[in-house]
Design a protein around this motif. Structure first.
Motif, mmCIF file in Angstrom:
data_model
loop_
_atom_site.group_PDB
_atom_site.id
_atom_site.type_symbol
_atom_site.label_atom_id
_atom_site.label_comp_id
_atom_site.label_asym_id
_atom_site.label_seq_id
_atom_site.Cartn_x
_atom_site.Cartn_y
_atom_site.Cartn_z
ATOM 1 N N LEU A 172 9.462 2.731 -9.467
ATOM 2 C CA LEU A 172 9.404 1.274 -9.488
ATOM 3 C C LEU A 172 8.438 0.975 -8.285
ATOM 4 C CD1 LEU A 172 12.922 0.478 -10.324
ATOM 5 C CD2 LEU A 172 10.910 -0.025 -11.619
ATOM 6 N N VAL A 173 8.904 1.838 -7.038
ATOM 7 C CA VAL A 173 8.064 1.558 -5.748
ATOM 8 C C VAL A 173 6.543 1.809 -5.899
ATOM 9 C CG1 VAL A 173 7.717 2.424 -3.448
ATOM 10 C CG2 VAL A 173 9.771 1.859 -4.204
ATOM 11 N N LEU A 174 6.100 2.684 -6.783
ATOM 12 C CA LEU A 174 4.810 3.257 -6.899
ATOM 13 C C LEU A 174 3.919 2.377 -8.187
ATOM 14 C CD1 LEU A 174 4.911 7.039 -7.007
ATOM 15 C CD2 LEU A 174 4.144 5.499 -5.215
ATOM 16 N N ILE A 178 -0.036 1.390 -8.045
ATOM 17 C CA ILE A 178 -0.688 2.065 -9.248
ATOM 18 C C ILE A 178 -1.401 0.774 -9.958
ATOM 19 C CG2 ILE A 178 -0.763 3.356 -11.381
ATOM 20 C CD1 ILE A 178 1.383 4.641 -10.313
ATOM 21 N N ARG A 179 -0.505 -0.269 -10.027
ATOM 22 C CA ARG A 179 -1.342 -1.583 -10.849
ATOM 23 C C ARG A 179 -2.279 -2.188 -9.984
ATOM 24 N NH1 ARG A 179 3.120 -3.665 -11.647
ATOM 25 N NH2 ARG A 179 3.361 -3.012 -13.421
ATOM 26 N N GLY A 188 18.249 8.693 -10.627
ATOM 27 C CA GLY A 188 18.122 7.309 -9.753
ATOM 28 C C GLY A 188 16.860 7.310 -8.584
ATOM 29 N N ALA A 189 16.721 8.355 -8.074
ATOM 30 C CA ALA A 189 15.676 8.730 -6.848
ATOM 31 C C ALA A 189 14.355 8.341 -7.572
ATOM 32 C CB ALA A 189 15.901 9.584 -6.210
ATOM 33 N N ALA A 190 14.210 9.256 -8.785
ATOM 34 C CA ALA A 190 12.743 9.291 -9.253
ATOM 35 C C ALA A 190 12.543 7.823 -10.090
ATOM 36 C CB ALA A 190 12.915 10.273 -10.416
ATOM 37 N N ALA A 191 13.556 7.358 -10.594
ATOM 38 C CA ALA A 191 13.256 5.841 -11.009
ATOM 39 C C ALA A 191 13.006 4.725 -9.926
ATOM 40 C CB ALA A 191 14.582 5.153 -11.620
ATOM 41 N N GLY A 192 13.778 4.973 -8.871
ATOM 42 C CA GLY A 192 13.223 4.166 -7.517
ATOM 43 C C GLY A 192 11.828 4.357 -7.025
#
Length: 287
Positions: free
Chosen positions: A154-156, A160-161, A147-151
């Motif tokens: 999502l923040v990054l 990146i975009r 969950g922390a990695a997914a969050g």
């Protein structure tokens, strides 16, 4: 002189015959089932065989129609062109003069690494087994880590975009930077090659001079380590004994810290939401 093997007994012959008969019966049953399935599938009396043939005809017609379209033909041509280019660009590598030294290098590396791999195989297996046990023991933490990695991703993602958009818009400037770096570094490459050759020669001389004293120093250090092994074992025993004696104190301290943290969290929750109708305040007395 080789001994003549004894003939099988009557019981062995009977057991082999029964086993052969059973296997033959199973094979015949399987063949009968397959035949029955094929007959039921293509039997024209109940319509299943005609239905299968109709579906095959429709599928074949649709595939033929799809493959005859201009888009499919163009896709086929592109695939053939791509494969042809890959073949023409990759074929010279197999007969290039550098391929023979590369194969020799890979062979030498393989011959040199095989004994090393055989030597470290038990340690690698033990480490893999220990790592598997560690993963099994830490499995309750894996969902939280996921969950922390997914969050984090999502923040990054917006960052990146945005960076991709900036780089895409700045492609002419990036091309100018690349051209400037290429024009500046290209004249330095021959000089760097000469420096690298001189450095390699000097480094080889230093290694030749250092290896014999290093071997002597290693032998002396190994002898000293063998002589001081009892002292090292005694020190390790003292450290382990000290940890064993401190273990009850550490457990008691951890329990006390946990109780204090729980009491503090309850008080903080009660202070943050004082309008709760049934507030429970837990007080603890440190021991």
């Amino acid at each position: 002189m080789a001994t003549i093997p004894s003939l099988p007994s009557r019981d062995d012959v009977a057991r082999i015959a029964r086993s052969t008969t059973d296997i033959t019966g199973q094979l015949l049953d399987t063949a009968g089932n397959l035949t029955r399935i094929a007959v039921n599938t293509f039997d024209p009396r109940d319509g299943s065989g005609a239905e299968v043939l109709r579906v095959l005809r429709e599928t074949t017609a649709e595939l033929a129609e799809a493959s005859a379209s201009p888009q499919a033909q163009e896709a086929f041509y592109r695939m053939v062109d791509t494969l042809t280019r890959l073949g023409t660009s990759g074929a010279p590598l197999a007969v290039h003069p550098v391929s023979e030294p590369a194969r020799a290098l890979l062979t030498a590396l393989g011959d040199s690494l095989l004994p090393l791999l055989d030597a470290v195989e038990p340690a690698v297996e033990e480490a893999a087994e220990a790592l598997g046990e560690l993963v099994d023991a830490s499995s309750p933490l894996l969902p939280a880590a996921a969950g922390a990695a997914a969050g984090t991703l999502l923040v990054l993602a917006p960052v990146i975009r945005a960076a991709a958009d900036v780089l895409r818009e700045s492609s002419p400037e990036l091309r100018r930077i690349a051209d400037a770096l290429t024009s500046a570094l290209a004249p330095l490459l021959p000089l760097q090659v000469a420096f690298a050759e001189r450095a390699a020669g000097a480094g080889a001389g230093v290694v030749r001079a250092v290896v014999p004293p290093l071997a002597d120093l290693t032998e002396v250090a190994a002898a000293g380590f063998r002589a001081g092994r009892p002292l090292l074992i005694a020190g390790e025993e003292m450290v382990v004994s000290g940890l064993e004696q401190l273990q009850p104190l550490l457990l008691a301290s951890a329990g006390w810290a946990g109780r204090v943290a729980r009491a503090a969290s309850v008080r903080v929750a009660a202070a943050v939401s004082p309008t709760t109708p049934t507030a429970v305040v837990v007080t603890t007395t440190p021991r």
